[in-house]
Design a protein around this motif. Structure first.
Motif, PDB file in Angstrom:
ATOM      1  N   SER A  20      88.710   9.139  72.506  1.00  0.00           N
ATOM      2  CA  SER A  20      90.294   9.214  71.854  1.00  0.00           C
ATOM      3  C   SER A  20      90.932  10.488  72.264  1.00  0.00           C
ATOM      4  CB  SER A  20      90.320   8.788  70.523  1.00  0.00           C
ATOM      5  OG  SER A  20      89.480   9.935  69.749  1.00  0.00           O
ATOM      6  N   VAL A  21      92.257  10.398  72.446  1.00  0.00           N
ATOM      7  CA  VAL A  21      92.937  11.977  72.514  1.00  0.00           C
ATOM      8  C   VAL A  21      93.968  11.760  71.635  1.00  0.00           C
ATOM      9  CG1 VAL A  21      94.364  13.179  74.295  1.00  0.00           C
ATOM     10  CG2 VAL A  21      92.467  11.782  75.266  1.00  0.00           C
ATOM     11  N   LEU A  22      94.198  12.791  70.805  1.00  0.00           N
ATOM     12  CA  LEU A  22      95.092  12.748  69.417  1.00  0.00           C
ATOM     13  C   LEU A  22      96.174  13.512  69.904  1.00  0.00           C
ATOM     14  CD1 LEU A  22      92.366  13.550  67.002  1.00  0.00           C
ATOM     15  CD2 LEU A  22      93.013  11.399  67.853  1.00  0.00           C
ATOM     16  N   PHE A  23      97.203  13.162  69.302  1.00  0.00           N
ATOM     17  CA  PHE A  23      98.523  13.794  69.297  1.00  0.00           C
ATOM     18  C   PHE A  23      99.319  13.493  68.019  1.00  0.00           C
ATOM     19  CE2 PHE A  23      97.772  12.435  73.456  1.00  0.00           C
ATOM     20  CZ  PHE A  23      97.812  13.258  74.249  1.00  0.00           C
ATOM     21  N   SER A  24     100.015  14.669  67.723  1.00  0.00           N
ATOM     22  CA  SER A  24     101.005  14.641  66.413  1.00  0.00           C
ATOM     23  C   SER A  24     102.396  14.170  66.741  1.00  0.00           C
ATOM     24  CB  SER A  24     100.924  15.855  65.840  1.00  0.00           C
ATOM     25  OG  SER A  24     101.526  16.904  66.820  1.00  0.00           O
TER      26      SER A  24
ATOM     27  N   ASP B  11     104.359  12.293  77.517  1.00  0.00           N
ATOM     28  CA  ASP B  11     104.076  13.531  78.603  1.00  0.00           C
ATOM     29  C   ASP B  11     102.612  13.443  79.211  1.00  0.00           C
ATOM     30  OD1 ASP B  11     106.791  14.091  78.437  1.00  0.00           O
ATOM     31  OD2 ASP B  11     106.268  16.028  77.227  1.00  0.00           O
ATOM     32  N   TYR B  12     101.526  13.341  78.157  1.00  0.00           N
ATOM     33  CA  TYR B  12     100.293  13.245  78.718  1.00  0.00           C
ATOM     34  C   TYR B  12      99.939  11.997  79.503  1.00  0.00           C
ATOM     35  CZ  TYR B  12      95.062  12.445  78.242  1.00  0.00           C
ATOM     36  OH  TYR B  12      93.776  12.178  78.486  1.00  0.00           O
TER      37      TYR B  12
ATOM     38  N   THR C 107      98.549  11.845  83.465  1.00  0.00           N
ATOM     39  CA  THR C 107      97.145  11.718  83.694  1.00  0.00           C
ATOM     40  C   THR C 107      97.077  10.324  84.706  1.00  0.00           C
ATOM     41  OG1 THR C 107      94.930  11.133  82.649  1.00  0.00           O
ATOM     42  CG2 THR C 107      96.863  10.258  81.623  1.00  0.00           C
ATOM     43  N   HIS C 108      96.124  10.009  85.113  1.00  0.00           N
ATOM     44  CA  HIS C 108      95.808   8.900  85.933  1.00  0.00           C
ATOM     45  C   HIS C 108      94.606   8.195  85.279  1.00  0.00           C
ATOM     46  CE1 HIS C 108      98.365  10.033  89.011  1.00  0.00           C
ATOM     47  NE2 HIS C 108      97.922  11.258  89.001  1.00  0.00           N
ATOM     48  N   ALA C 109      94.304   8.478  83.967  1.00  0.00           N
ATOM     49  CA  ALA C 109      93.306   7.727  83.264  1.00  0.00           C
ATOM     50  C   ALA C 109      93.707   6.282  82.830  1.00  0.00           C
ATOM     51  CB  ALA C 109      92.660   8.368  82.259  1.00  0.00           C
ATOM     52  N   HIS C 110      92.784   5.326  82.793  1.00  0.00           N
ATOM     53  CA  HIS C 110      93.058   4.126  82.169  1.00  0.00           C
ATOM     54  C   HIS C 110      93.291   4.271  80.618  1.00  0.00           C
ATOM     55  CE1 HIS C 110      93.838  -0.196  81.407  1.00  0.00           C
ATOM     56  NE2 HIS C 110      92.591  -0.028  80.888  1.00  0.00           N
ATOM     57  N   CYS C 111      94.196   3.712  79.891  1.00  0.00           N
ATOM     58  CA  CYS C 111      94.542   3.616  78.562  1.00  0.00           C
ATOM     59  C   CYS C 111      94.610   2.114  78.273  1.00  0.00           C
ATOM     60  CB  CYS C 111      95.662   4.424  78.181  1.00  0.00           C
ATOM     61  SG  CYS C 111      95.905   4.241  76.241  1.00  0.00           S
ATOM     62  N   PRO C 112      93.703   1.342  77.384  1.00  0.00           N
ATOM     63  CA  PRO C 112      93.798   0.257  76.905  1.00  0.00           C
ATOM     64  C   PRO C 112      94.537  -0.111  75.706  1.00  0.00           C
ATOM     65  CG  PRO C 112      91.753   0.847  76.588  1.00  0.00           C
ATOM     66  CD  PRO C 112      92.319   2.103  77.060  1.00  0.00           C
ATOM     67  N   LEU C 113      94.490   1.078  75.074  1.00  0.00           N
ATOM     68  CA  LEU C 113      94.988   0.917  73.661  1.00  0.00           C
ATOM     69  C   LEU C 113      95.839   2.227  72.964  1.00  0.00           C
ATOM     70  CD1 LEU C 113      95.424  -0.790  70.876  1.00  0.00           C
ATOM     71  CD2 LEU C 113      93.112  -0.002  70.278  1.00  0.00           C
TER      72      LEU C 113
ATOM     73  N   LYS D   1     111.549  13.395  69.244  1.00  0.00           N
ATOM     74  CA  LYS D   1     112.555  12.601  69.669  1.00  0.00           C
ATOM     75  C   LYS D   1     112.160  11.325  69.614  1.00  0.00           C
ATOM     76  CE  LYS D   1     114.807  16.231  72.505  1.00  0.00           C
ATOM     77  NZ  LYS D   1     115.396  16.455  73.979  1.00  0.00           N
ATOM     78  N   ILE D   2     110.713  11.104  69.856  1.00  0.00           N
ATOM     79  CA  ILE D   2     110.554   9.637  70.058  1.00  0.00           C
ATOM     80  C   ILE D   2     109.842   8.854  68.992  1.00  0.00           C
ATOM     81  CG2 ILE D   2     109.123   8.040  71.359  1.00  0.00           C
ATOM     82  CD1 ILE D   2     109.312  10.337  74.056  1.00  0.00           C
ATOM     83  N   GLN D   3     110.207   7.730  68.263  1.00  0.00           N
ATOM     84  CA  GLN D   3     109.452   7.347  67.208  1.00  0.00           C
ATOM     85  C   GLN D   3     108.475   6.357  67.672  1.00  0.00           C
ATOM     86  OE1 GLN D   3     110.035   8.459  63.725  1.00  0.00           O
ATOM     87  NE2 GLN D   3     110.820  10.080  65.175  1.00  0.00           N
TER      88      GLN D   3
END
Length: 135
Positions: free
Chosen positions: A39-43, A50-51, A55-61, A71-73
């Motif tokens: 996992s990669v965590l963000f607040s 932006d991450y 990145t070019h990593a696949h994110c399934p979820l 700004k983004i909900q």
């Protein structure tokens, strides 16, 4: 070990978690660790988007709280991710009751407080559904 963890299939990709509450964010990380997911965590959704763009990593979820700083909900983040990467599954959470009509059909909604078992079952269901769709 949580008995629901035994039902989860192994994960090869990274799950993005966007949650402003540090305790819940770490709880989700621990649950993902327990089922073998990275996992990669963000607040904030701003940082997470932006991450993903960089990145070019696949994110399934993505697992995203609705009410976030920046700004983004949560719902907006999910729409932005889906527009750019249509195959990404999403779980939206909130401590506030959201109007069901405002939640798109492609979004899985979990009202807080959810149990770890429910989160694991939801993750497993979403990712297994994706696997079947690609087969």
């Amino acid at each position: 070990m949580n008995p629901n963890c035994e039902q989860a299939r192994p994960f090869l990709d990274t799950v993005i978690v966007v949650e402003d509450d540090p305790i819940i964010r770490l709880l989700v990380k621990d649950i993902l660790d327990e089922i073998g997911a990275k996992s990669v965590l963000f607040s904030s959704a701003d940082e997470a988007y932006d991450y993903l763009l960089g990145t070019h990593a696949h994110c399934p979820l993505v697992i995203v709280d609705q009410g976030l700083p920046g700004k983004i909900q949560g719902g907006e983040f999910i729409e932005m991710v889906r527009a750019k990467w249509p195959g990404v599954r999403s779980i939206l959470t909130s401590g506030y009751l959201l109007e069901p009509a405002t939640i798109p059909a492609y979004v899985t909604y979990l009202q807080k407080p959810w149990s770890p078992g429910l989160l694991i079952a939801t993750i497993t269901s979403l990712l297994n559904r994706k696997s079947r769709a690609l087969a």
